[in-house]
Write a protein that holds these residues in place. Structure first.
Motif, PDB file in Angstrom:
ATOM      1  N   LYS A 136      -6.854   3.224   1.188  1.00 27.60           N
ATOM      2  CA  LYS A 136      -5.989   3.795   1.312  1.00 27.60           C
ATOM      3  C   LYS A 136      -4.817   3.662   0.145  1.00 27.60           C
ATOM      4  N   ASP A 137      -3.481   3.978  -0.676  1.00 24.39           N
ATOM      5  CA  ASP A 137      -3.402   4.229  -1.358  1.00 24.39           C
ATOM      6  C   ASP A 137      -1.690   3.393  -0.665  1.00 24.39           C
ATOM      7  N   ASP A 138      -1.816   2.885   0.263  1.00 27.54           N
ATOM      8  CA  ASP A 138      -0.569   2.634   1.106  1.00 27.54           C
ATOM      9  C   ASP A 138      -0.976   0.639   1.406  1.00 27.54           C
ATOM     10  N   LEU A 139      -0.220   0.214   2.761  1.00 31.88           N
ATOM     11  CA  LEU A 139      -0.328  -1.134   3.008  1.00 31.88           C
ATOM     12  C   LEU A 139      -0.493  -0.654   4.461  1.00 31.88           C
ATOM     13  N   SER A 140      -1.947  -0.958   4.927  1.00 37.88           N
ATOM     14  CA  SER A 140      -2.499  -1.203   5.892  1.00 37.88           C
ATOM     15  C   SER A 140      -2.079  -2.355   6.822  1.00 37.88           C
ATOM     16  N   ASP A 141      -3.462  -1.886   7.861  1.00 34.34           N
ATOM     17  CA  ASP A 141      -3.795  -2.819   8.717  1.00 34.34           C
ATOM     18  C   ASP A 141      -4.530  -4.751   8.156  1.00 34.34           C
ATOM     19  N   GLU A 142      -4.826  -3.965   6.932  1.00 36.94           N
ATOM     20  CA  GLU A 142      -6.150  -4.823   6.401  1.00 36.94           C
ATOM     21  C   GLU A 142      -6.011  -4.730   5.309  1.00 36.94           C
ATOM     22  N   GLY A 143      -6.994  -6.331   5.014  1.00 32.82           N
ATOM     23  CA  GLY A 143      -7.052  -5.779   3.452  1.00 32.82           C
ATOM     24  C   GLY A 143      -6.236  -5.021   2.079  1.00 32.82           C
ATOM     25  N   ASN A 144      -4.958  -5.123   2.180  1.00 31.22           N
ATOM     26  CA  ASN A 144      -3.439  -4.632   1.675  1.00 31.22           C
ATOM     27  C   ASN A 144      -3.826  -5.521  -0.084  1.00 31.22           C
ATOM     28  N   LEU A 145      -4.099  -5.022  -1.118  1.00 29.70           N
ATOM     29  CA  LEU A 145      -3.775  -5.747  -2.483  1.00 29.70           C
ATOM     30  C   LEU A 145      -2.305  -5.163  -3.034  1.00 29.70           C
ATOM     31  N   ARG A 146      -1.996  -6.647  -3.655  1.00 29.90           N
ATOM     32  CA  ARG A 146      -0.974  -5.525  -4.966  1.00 29.90           C
ATOM     33  C   ARG A 146      -1.527  -6.384  -6.601  1.00 29.90           C
ATOM     34  N   LEU A 147      -1.477  -4.805  -6.830  1.00 27.78           N
ATOM     35  CA  LEU A 147      -2.307  -4.934  -8.281  1.00 27.78           C
ATOM     36  C   LEU A 147      -1.811  -4.335  -9.859  1.00 27.78           C
ATOM     37  N   THR A 148      -1.919  -5.738 -10.565  1.00 26.49           N
ATOM     38  CA  THR A 148      -0.978  -5.477 -11.758  1.00 26.49           C
ATOM     39  C   THR A 148      -2.058  -5.503 -13.175  1.00 26.49           C
ATOM     40  N   GLY A 149      -1.488  -5.075 -14.231  1.00 16.64           N
ATOM     41  CA  GLY A 149      -2.216  -4.866 -15.210  1.00 16.64           C
ATOM     42  C   GLY A 149      -2.461  -4.045 -16.044  1.00 16.64           C
ATOM     43  N   PRO A 150      -2.904  -4.342 -16.948  1.00 18.29           N
ATOM     44  CA  PRO A 150      -3.331  -3.201 -18.100  1.00 18.29           C
ATOM     45  C   PRO A 150      -3.681  -1.426 -17.051  1.00 18.29           C
ATOM     46  N   GLY A 151      -3.306  -0.372 -17.615  1.00 18.39           N
ATOM     47  CA  GLY A 151      -3.478   0.733 -16.749  1.00 18.39           C
ATOM     48  C   GLY A 151      -2.340   0.732 -15.105  1.00 18.39           C
ATOM     49  N   ILE A 152      -1.336   0.248 -15.392  1.00 22.17           N
ATOM     50  CA  ILE A 152      -0.508   0.041 -13.581  1.00 22.17           C
ATOM     51  C   ILE A 152       0.849  -0.442 -15.171  1.00 22.17           C
ATOM     52  N   GLU A 153       1.773   0.473 -14.550  1.00 19.56           N
ATOM     53  CA  GLU A 153       3.190   0.898 -15.122  1.00 19.56           C
ATOM     54  C   GLU A 153       3.556  -0.061 -14.844  1.00 19.56           C
ATOM     55  N   THR A 154       3.764  -0.496 -13.067  1.00 21.09           N
ATOM     56  CA  THR A 154       4.987  -1.984 -12.383  1.00 21.09           C
ATOM     57  C   THR A 154       3.903  -2.572 -11.488  1.00 21.09           C
ATOM     58  N   ALA A 155       3.378  -1.607 -10.204  1.00 20.56           N
ATOM     59  CA  ALA A 155       3.009  -2.952  -9.367  1.00 20.56           C
ATOM     60  C   ALA A 155       1.777  -1.337  -8.502  1.00 20.56           C
ATOM     61  N   LYS A 156       0.970  -1.503  -8.312  1.00 21.50           N
ATOM     62  CA  LYS A 156       0.403  -0.660  -6.951  1.00 21.50           C
ATOM     63  C   LYS A 156      -0.326  -1.356  -5.759  1.00 21.50           C
ATOM     64  N   PHE A 157      -0.371  -0.419  -4.969  1.00 24.40           N
ATOM     65  CA  PHE A 157      -0.913  -0.999  -2.985  1.00 24.40           C
ATOM     66  C   PHE A 157      -1.513   0.092  -3.081  1.00 24.40           C
ATOM     67  N   VAL A 158      -2.912  -1.096  -2.438  1.00 27.42           N
ATOM     68  CA  VAL A 158      -4.008  -0.346  -1.916  1.00 27.42           C
ATOM     69  C   VAL A 158      -4.194  -1.486  -0.794  1.00 27.42           C
TER      70      VAL A 158
END
Length: 208
Positions: A136-158
């Protein structure tokens, strides 16, 4: 000996492969972006979406390692028939590996099992295709990740389901293993029944 069952691959091989490959390029260049890929049929417990990735990425020059979960007669036969890929027994020699999360529990040190490339050719590091239950491209009950780095403007959550603690520690570099040899490293494609998300070695991962 059981005769393999041939399943349908891409209906229009060149056109469908190009569409899936463009989706993969988008996901790899924009980590955390969910894209959809599909093929007409699954192979046993290999999802149609995972099969689509294989058809788009694999050929005679991309040796593939299959985890025990996917090492079935039908899967091996169909992957070779539709892509020409060579399926090998030595994981260190693979450019691609196909696994489920449970398989990763047995790998205490991923860099010892899969090639990270060489100083001359870091791009030859292995890409791990991991089939999971849900992305999922949102926070859930498990496996929540915050991503940063090349190709990401600020941060993404999956949120990616089923990931074992050892893999989460690897992705977030808790052991220092993931970033120790950069630009060498492993790239990841996580795929559920309809979506995939890519975590290349350049992406910084925080487990929430």
């Amino acid at each position: 000996m059981t005769t393999p069952t041939l399943v349908k691959g891409f209906q229009h091989i060149i056109h469908d492969s190009q569409i899936a490959f463009r989706q993969l390029l988008k996901a790899m260049s924009e980590p955390g972006s969910l894209v959809s890929v599909s093929s007409p049929e699954p192979i046993d417990h290999l999802n149609a979406s995972t099969f689509a990735i294989c058809q788009a990425m694999l050929d005679q020059q991309t040796p593939l390692w299959l985890s025990p979960h996917f090492h079935t007669t039908n899967i091996k036969h169909n992957l070779h028939f539709h892509t020409g890929v060579s399926i090998i027994d030595e994981s260190q020699q693979a450019l691609f590996a196909l696994l489920c999360p449970g398989d990763l529990d047995s790998f205490a040190d991923l860099s010892q099992h899969f090639s990270q490339g060489t100083n001359e050719y870091p791009e030859t590091g292995c890409t791990l295709i991991v089939q999971v239950s849900s992305i999922k491209d949102d926070l859930s009950d498990e496996g929540n990740l915050r991503l940063t780095g090349p190709g990401i403007e600020t941060a993404k959550f999956v949120s990616i389901s089923d990931l074992p603690l050892a893999l989460l520690d690897y992705l977030s570099n808790q052991t220092g293993e993931r970033n120790a040899s950069f630009p060498l490293g492993l790239d990841f494609i996580f795929v559920d029944q309809t979506h995939l998300v890519c975590l290349p070695r350049t992406t910084q991962v925080e487990v929430l």
